[in-house]
Design an enzyme around this catalytic site. Structure first.
Site, PDB file in Angstrom:
ATOM      1  CB  THR A 123      92.744  -5.772  19.939  1.00  9.24           C
ATOM      2  OG1 THR A 123      92.253  -5.750  18.586  1.00  9.24           O
ATOM      3  CG2 THR A 123      93.338  -4.418  20.283  1.00  9.24           C
ATOM      4  CB  VAL A 142      92.085  -7.026   8.560  1.00  4.75           C
ATOM      5  CG1 VAL A 142      91.029  -8.121   8.746  1.00  4.75           C
ATOM      6  CG2 VAL A 142      91.419  -5.713   8.172  1.00  4.75           C
ATOM      7  CE  LYS A 143      95.459 -11.262  16.401  1.00  3.72           C
ATOM      8  NZ  LYS A 143      95.451 -10.840  17.833  1.00  3.72           N
ATOM      9  CB  VAL A 144      92.015 -13.436   8.998  1.00  2.00           C
ATOM     10  CG1 VAL A 144      91.392 -12.162   8.435  1.00  2.00           C
ATOM     11  CG2 VAL A 144      93.345 -13.734   8.316  1.00  2.00           C
ATOM     12  CG  LEU A 164      91.512  -3.060  14.473  1.00  2.00           C
ATOM     13  CD1 LEU A 164      90.651  -1.988  13.815  1.00  2.00           C
ATOM     14  CD2 LEU A 164      91.653  -2.803  15.962  1.00  2.00           C
TER      15      LEU A 164
END
Length: 218
Positions: A27, A84-86, A58
């Site tokens: 997402t 976790v998306k960075v 996310l």
């Protein structure tokens, strides 16, 4: 190659998950904004994570290291499937290292060069997401980047998985497979296009036509 669905549409996610065709979800803030309405994004994230038996990326919206880490920890607490998306920035890479060091899987996104992919791997990223479609949009060769990353990661034994992103059509998926991408995240439309072939439709039509001449049912 693992297939992730790139959407926050829970209906499409259930459809693909029920068919057993996907390994995870990605997402981003834009996808969440399309479906959120008045809902808390965290509710949407939790719903997605509970539907899919696999990693769900996310994305943080902070752009500074400390705030990214703080937000990332909160996202990771939503569900055990959360990744976790960075973004692939200096602060994003530092946040990646911080989060991975505490056992949180990280997807480093918005990768557009082999040098960026190298830094993501050195920062300990679980996944790196090269955006092949956006590279094609500016007359580059997105799939060439997938090939380059595969060569570098194999040469230096990096464990970061290549997650081909910004997929626009089935050919991107086919090329990702042949070039050795570990994963490919695709929009629902492209997922269902993968199942379509005119010869399949033609063959099925012929089989049914011939069967109907028998005038019987099983």
């Amino acid at each position: 190659m693992k297939i992730f669905l790139d959407t926050a549409d829970i209906g499409e996610i259930r459809r693909a998950s029920d068919a057993g065709l996907i390994d995870g979800i990605t997402t981003n803030p834009s996808l969440i904004a399309k479906v959120a309405g008045n809902r808390d994004p965290k509710e949407i994230y939790l719903e997605i994570c509970e539907v899919v038996d696999g990693p769900v990326s996310l994305e943080v919206v902070a752009i500074e290291r400390v705030k990214m880490v703080e937000e990332g920890r909160k996202l990771a607490e939503i569900h055990q499937n959360a990744v976790v998306k960075v973004p692939l920035t200096e602060d994003g890479l530092k946040a990646c290292r911080d989060l991975v060091s505490s056992g949180i899987p990280v997807n480093v996104t918005l990768c557009f060069s082999i040098s960026q992919a190298l830094l993501a791997a050195k920062a300990g990223a679980t996944y790196v997401s090269p955006f092949v479609g956006r590279i094609d949009d500016i007359s580059g060769e997105g799939m060439q980047l997938i090939h380059q990353i595969r060569q570098v990661y194999d040469s230096y034994n990096y464990s970061t998985e290549i997650l081909a992103a910004s997929i626009r059509h089935p050919l991107h998926v086919a090329e990702s497979m042949t070039l050795g991408a570990d994963c490919c995240t695709i929009p629902p439309k492209v997922l269902w296009q993968l199942a379509k072939h005119p010869l399949t439709d033609r063959g099925l039509e012929a089989f049914l036509k011939d069967w109907n001449t028998l005038g019987t049912q099983i």
